[in-house]
Design a protein around this motif. Sequence first.
Motif, PDB file in Angstrom:
ATOM      1  N   LEU A 330       0.860  -1.178   0.000  1.00  0.00           N
ATOM      2  CA  LEU A 330       0.000   0.000   0.000  1.00  0.00           C
ATOM      3  C   LEU A 330       0.898   1.231   0.000  1.00  0.00           C
ATOM      4  O   LEU A 330       1.757   1.387   0.872  1.00  0.00           O
ATOM      5  N   THR A 331       0.700   2.091  -0.999  1.00  0.00           N
ATOM      6  CA  THR A 331       1.513   3.294  -1.130  1.00  0.00           C
ATOM      7  C   THR A 331       0.636   4.517  -0.907  1.00  0.00           C
ATOM      8  O   THR A 331      -0.421   4.664  -1.530  1.00  0.00           O
ATOM      9  N   LEU A 332       1.065   5.370   0.010  1.00  0.00           N
ATOM     10  CA  LEU A 332       0.387   6.640   0.287  1.00  0.00           C
ATOM     11  C   LEU A 332       1.367   7.763  -0.012  1.00  0.00           C
ATOM     12  O   LEU A 332       2.491   7.753   0.492  1.00  0.00           O
ATOM     13  N   GLU A 333       0.931   8.717  -0.819  1.00  0.00           N
ATOM     14  CA  GLU A 333       1.821   9.816  -1.195  1.00  0.00           C
ATOM     15  C   GLU A 333       1.037  11.119  -1.187  1.00  0.00           C
ATOM     16  O   GLU A 333      -0.042  11.211  -1.779  1.00  0.00           O
ATOM     17  N   VAL A 334       1.570  12.110  -0.483  1.00  0.00           N
ATOM     18  CA  VAL A 334       0.961  13.445  -0.417  1.00  0.00           C
ATOM     19  C   VAL A 334       2.050  14.453  -0.735  1.00  0.00           C
ATOM     20  O   VAL A 334       3.103  14.474  -0.086  1.00  0.00           O
ATOM     21  N   ARG A 335       1.800  15.311  -1.747  1.00  0.00           N
ATOM     22  CA  ARG A 335       2.767  16.343  -2.151  1.00  0.00           C
ATOM     23  C   ARG A 335       2.081  17.701  -2.139  1.00  0.00           C
ATOM     24  O   ARG A 335       0.907  17.826  -2.495  1.00  0.00           O
ATOM     25  N   ASN A 336       2.832  18.722  -1.753  1.00  0.00           N
ATOM     26  CA  ASN A 336       2.310  20.085  -1.766  1.00  0.00           C
ATOM     27  C   ASN A 336       3.481  21.055  -1.870  1.00  0.00           C
ATOM     28  O   ASN A 336       4.603  20.740  -1.452  1.00  0.00           O
ATOM     29  N   PRO A 337       3.251  22.232  -2.454  1.00  0.00           N
ATOM     30  CA  PRO A 337       4.321  23.236  -2.551  1.00  0.00           C
ATOM     31  C   PRO A 337       4.745  23.712  -1.170  1.00  0.00           C
ATOM     32  O   PRO A 337       3.925  23.837  -0.254  1.00  0.00           O
ATOM     33  N   LEU A 338       6.059  23.953  -1.021  1.00  0.00           N
ATOM     34  CA  LEU A 338       6.563  24.494   0.232  1.00  0.00           C
ATOM     35  C   LEU A 338       6.205  25.975   0.338  1.00  0.00           C
ATOM     36  O   LEU A 338       6.366  26.727  -0.628  1.00  0.00           O
ATOM     37  N   PRO A 339       5.733  26.440   1.489  1.00  0.00           N
ATOM     38  CA  PRO A 339       5.413  27.860   1.634  1.00  0.00           C
ATOM     39  C   PRO A 339       6.687  28.691   1.713  1.00  0.00           C
ATOM     40  O   PRO A 339       7.690  28.259   2.284  1.00  0.00           O
ATOM     41  N   ASP A 340       6.636  29.861   1.131  1.00  0.00           N
ATOM     42  CA  ASP A 340       7.791  30.761   1.194  1.00  0.00           C
ATOM     43  C   ASP A 340       7.918  31.322   2.601  1.00  0.00           C
ATOM     44  O   ASP A 340       7.008  31.961   3.130  1.00  0.00           O
ATOM     45  N   GLY A 341       9.105  31.055   3.189  1.00  0.00           N
ATOM     46  CA  GLY A 341       9.346  31.572   4.534  1.00  0.00           C
ATOM     47  C   GLY A 341       8.536  30.917   5.615  1.00  0.00           C
ATOM     48  O   GLY A 341       8.458  31.412   6.734  1.00  0.00           O
ATOM     49  N   GLY A 342       7.898  29.796   5.272  1.00  0.00           N
ATOM     50  CA  GLY A 342       7.081  29.096   6.260  1.00  0.00           C
ATOM     51  C   GLY A 342       7.934  28.290   7.213  1.00  0.00           C
ATOM     52  O   GLY A 342       9.152  28.188   7.071  1.00  0.00           O
ATOM     53  N   PRO A 343       7.315  27.699   8.197  1.00  0.00           N
ATOM     54  CA  PRO A 343       8.063  26.891   9.176  1.00  0.00           C
ATOM     55  C   PRO A 343       8.643  25.652   8.524  1.00  0.00           C
ATOM     56  O   PRO A 343       8.066  25.093   7.598  1.00  0.00           O
ATOM     57  N   ALA A 344       9.809  25.259   8.988  1.00  0.00           N
ATOM     58  CA  ALA A 344      10.465  24.078   8.421  1.00  0.00           C
ATOM     59  C   ALA A 344       9.695  22.835   8.824  1.00  0.00           C
ATOM     60  O   ALA A 344       9.529  22.565  10.003  1.00  0.00           O
ATOM     61  N   PRO A 345       9.191  22.080   7.845  1.00  0.00           N
ATOM     62  CA  PRO A 345       8.432  20.880   8.184  1.00  0.00           C
ATOM     63  C   PRO A 345       9.364  19.789   8.684  1.00  0.00           C
ATOM     64  O   PRO A 345      10.571  19.853   8.548  1.00  0.00           O
ATOM     65  N   GLY A 346       8.735  18.716   9.204  1.00  0.00           N
ATOM     66  CA  GLY A 346       9.498  17.521   9.557  1.00  0.00           C
ATOM     67  C   GLY A 346       9.991  17.466  10.980  1.00  0.00           C
ATOM     68  O   GLY A 346      10.697  16.546  11.328  1.00  0.00           O
ATOM     69  N   ARG A 347       9.641  18.480  11.811  1.00  0.00           N
ATOM     70  CA  ARG A 347      10.152  18.483  13.169  1.00  0.00           C
ATOM     71  C   ARG A 347       9.053  18.274  14.215  1.00  0.00           C
ATOM     72  O   ARG A 347       9.339  18.205  15.384  1.00  0.00           O
ATOM     73  N   GLY A 348       7.810  18.205  13.756  1.00  0.00           N
ATOM     74  CA  GLY A 348       6.721  18.109  14.710  1.00  0.00           C
ATOM     75  C   GLY A 348       6.362  16.685  15.046  1.00  0.00           C
ATOM     76  O   GLY A 348       6.889  15.721  14.502  1.00  0.00           O
TER      77      GLY A 348
END
Length: 384
Positions: A330-348
């Motif tokens: 089972l493959t789940l994939e979600v993609r979205n544009p990175l916000p300009d100057g937004g918070p760095a994802p991946g740390r929450g």
Amino acid sequence: MVRLLRPLVRGRTYTRLLHMWVPMAGVSVWLWIAPGLPWVPLLVLVPLGLLPRVREAEVMQARLLLTPDETEPDFATRPATAWRDRWRTVLWLELRTLFGGVVAFGTLWLPVTAYALAARTVGHETEDLPVVSGPPDWLFGLLAPLPLVALYALVAGGGAALTAVARRLLGPSAAERLAAVEERTEQLLERTRIARELHDSIGHALTVAVVQAGAARAANSPEFTERALAAIEETGRAALEDLERVLGVLRESQRPASARPTLTDADRLLESARASGAAVDAEVTGPLEALPGPVSREGYRILQEALTNVLRHAGAVPARVRVAAGDGLLTLEVRNPLPDGGPAPGRGSGLRGIRERAALLGGRADTGPDGDGDWQVRVELPLG
């Protein structure tokens, strides 16, 4: 001195004495019937102790009388199913009976001996109590306290010794301790799962509500505001259903896991994200209804958390969702544009929860920039 006499004012000293007396009730009746066969009660205890439920009864007495002031004494909580534990129960019954006989004899004759010694000191005759004989002598007065000291040691020290033996023989075996540790581990894992359920469900609903309210205020359009309020209402209702489901797990330990949402309910997540202003392009392939229950349930939560992160960190941006089931994966994939100057994802905690869910099912989760300016969450879960 005060510390030495402290057991005399403790209730457990006398409950332990009662515990040592209890076996003598049946033994005394037998000795009255057949005084020439004192060993018969000990013989009867062998088949009795081999019964699994007997240990439960003995543990109940030990908890009530030997350790009345302990909230969690170290005794077994299940019947003795293993033969080793049954023989431990037999040994306990034999030792308890023998020790009870010694204590019963001591509590009866030690005070009598002290009285007889004191009586002989002043010249009183004790023909009815032929414990001490001889002419009156002051030496009897010096010896009179010794039987009482021995009685004190027998009652206080004997109760403590019997309690230690009870912990040893009525305590859980190594296998039972391991089973208890495994059960405790399962409970902790269940609490962790419930915490993740609450985080994913309530967090998603709050994120959607915040995004919808902000978009409605910025749009300054009655029509858009009405749609936003409807989306907030629907998302809140779904979150309440999830909350009730999770609380049901807490109330009912046997509640089936199948009551949790699965990937067949993914349309609800996609519509909720679209109602928040995100343009969600979804591609769903494969027989989702045939997925194994755990994979489908955890896949739903992973998709929910991924969409929540899109709305929380990027806002109403275009998102591409792909759900594919087939070839044992089972493959789940979600993609979205990175916000300009937004918070760095991946740390929450959200992405950490995605990785934990994937790891529990033997899968993998990759999160991070894809090199084209998009943020991606890609999860692969084995189906077998």
